[in-house]
Design an enzyme around this catalytic site. Structure first.
Site, mmCIF file in Angstrom:
data_model
loop_
_atom_site.group_PDB
_atom_site.id
_atom_site.type_symbol
_atom_site.label_atom_id
_atom_site.label_comp_id
_atom_site.label_asym_id
_atom_site.label_seq_id
_atom_site.Cartn_x
_atom_site.Cartn_y
_atom_site.Cartn_z
ATOM 1 C CG ASP A 185 -0.395 0.424 2.587
ATOM 2 O OD1 ASP A 185 0.931 0.219 2.348
ATOM 3 O OD2 ASP A 185 -0.941 0.347 3.506
ATOM 4 C CB CYS B 236 0.955 -2.351 4.861
ATOM 5 S SG CYS B 236 0.921 -3.383 6.334
ATOM 6 C CB THR C 57 2.170 -2.332 10.908
ATOM 7 O OG1 THR C 57 0.867 -2.824 10.459
ATOM 8 C CG2 THR C 57 2.067 -0.766 11.625
ATOM 9 N N GLY C 58 2.904 -4.184 8.373
ATOM 10 C CA GLY C 58 2.980 -5.773 7.986
ATOM 11 C C GLY C 58 1.644 -6.390 8.377
ATOM 12 C CB ILE C 59 -0.536 -5.412 11.474
ATOM 13 C CG1 ILE C 59 0.480 -5.620 12.394
ATOM 14 C CG2 ILE C 59 -1.748 -6.347 12.073
ATOM 15 C CD1 ILE C 59 0.501 -4.642 13.575
ATOM 16 C CG HIS D 230 10.674 -24.135 12.676
ATOM 17 N ND1 HIS D 230 10.428 -24.213 14.065
ATOM 18 C CD2 HIS D 230 11.726 -24.706 12.283
ATOM 19 C CE1 HIS D 230 11.650 -24.698 14.577
ATOM 20 N NE2 HIS D 230 12.417 -25.007 13.484
ATOM 21 C CG HIS E 231 8.832 -27.734 11.442
ATOM 22 N ND1 HIS E 231 8.189 -27.270 12.394
ATOM 23 C CD2 HIS E 231 10.107 -28.172 11.399
ATOM 24 C CE1 HIS E 231 9.639 -27.140 13.458
ATOM 25 N NE2 HIS E 231 10.533 -28.004 12.662
HETATM 26 C C1 RB5 Z 1 -1.889 2.898 6.302
HETATM 27 O O1 RB5 Z 1 -1.937 4.074 6.985
HETATM 28 C C2 RB5 Z 1 -1.746 1.675 7.505
HETATM 29 O O2 RB5 Z 1 -2.664 1.527 8.310
HETATM 30 C C3 RB5 Z 1 -1.291 0.456 6.714
HETATM 31 O O3 RB5 Z 1 -0.025 0.600 5.823
HETATM 32 C C4 RB5 Z 1 -1.146 -0.835 7.483
HETATM 33 O O4 RB5 Z 1 0.008 -0.436 8.457
HETATM 34 C C5 RB5 Z 1 -2.220 -1.515 8.021
HETATM 35 O O5 RB5 Z 1 -2.053 -2.660 8.666
#
Ligand code: RB5
Length: 142
Positions: A8, A65, A67-69, A98, A133
């Site tokens: 993103d 992104c 955070t990668g989350i 793993h 694994h």
């Molecule tokens: C975008 O601002 C941010 O929310 C996105 O890049 C990401 O971190 C979501 O998990």
């Protein structure tokens, strides 16, 4: 090896840096976007990367992104995907050995560029161990 990469806006600049490095290393890359720092929605890009993996057009994917989350949550909704949100070299290696991760998720606002590049190298160069694994992976996979 063919790699699909997507981000993103929060991951756009790191995506470009990683893509350049991988092209220098002669990897074949499909870039699904985004194409600028203008705000976009990360699931639109995780969906495209997931499609390339499940269709078999690419062996591995990278999603970036802030955070990668968000990318890892979205990608992991498909049972054929094992997307690992990685922040250091140990988890880069373990996610391959793993977990046989087929997508690497990175947080561009969490890690420095040099570390991200090292993580990508380790992740791409580490083989899955298999054995016990694989049995564990089979319990949650399609
Ligand atoms: C975008 O601002 C941010 O929310 C996105 O890049 C990401 O971190 C979501 O998990």
């Amino acid at each position: 090896m063919k790699i699909v990469i997507g981000s993103d806006h929060g991951g756009f600049e790191l995506k470009e840096t990683i893509k350049d490095r991988l092209l220098q290393r002669d990897y074949s890359i499909i870039d699904v976007g985004c194409s600028s720092v203008d705000s976009v929605d990360y699931p639109d890009f995780s969906d495209q990367v997931v499609s390339h993996i499940v269709n078999g057009t690419c062996n591995k994917g990278i999603l970036i992104c802030g955070t990668g989350i968000g990318m890892s949550i979205a990608a992991n909704r498909d049972r054929r995907i094992r997307a690992a949100n990685v922040h250091n070299l140990f988890t880069a290696r373990m996610s391959r050995e793993h977990n046989n991760a087929n997508i690497l998720c990175l947080g561009a606002r969490v890690i420095e560029t040099d570390l991200a590049l090292e993580i990508v190298s380790v992740w791409l160069d580490t083989e899955f161990t298999g054995g016990r694994h694989q049995i564990r992976i089979d319990k949650f996979s399609e």
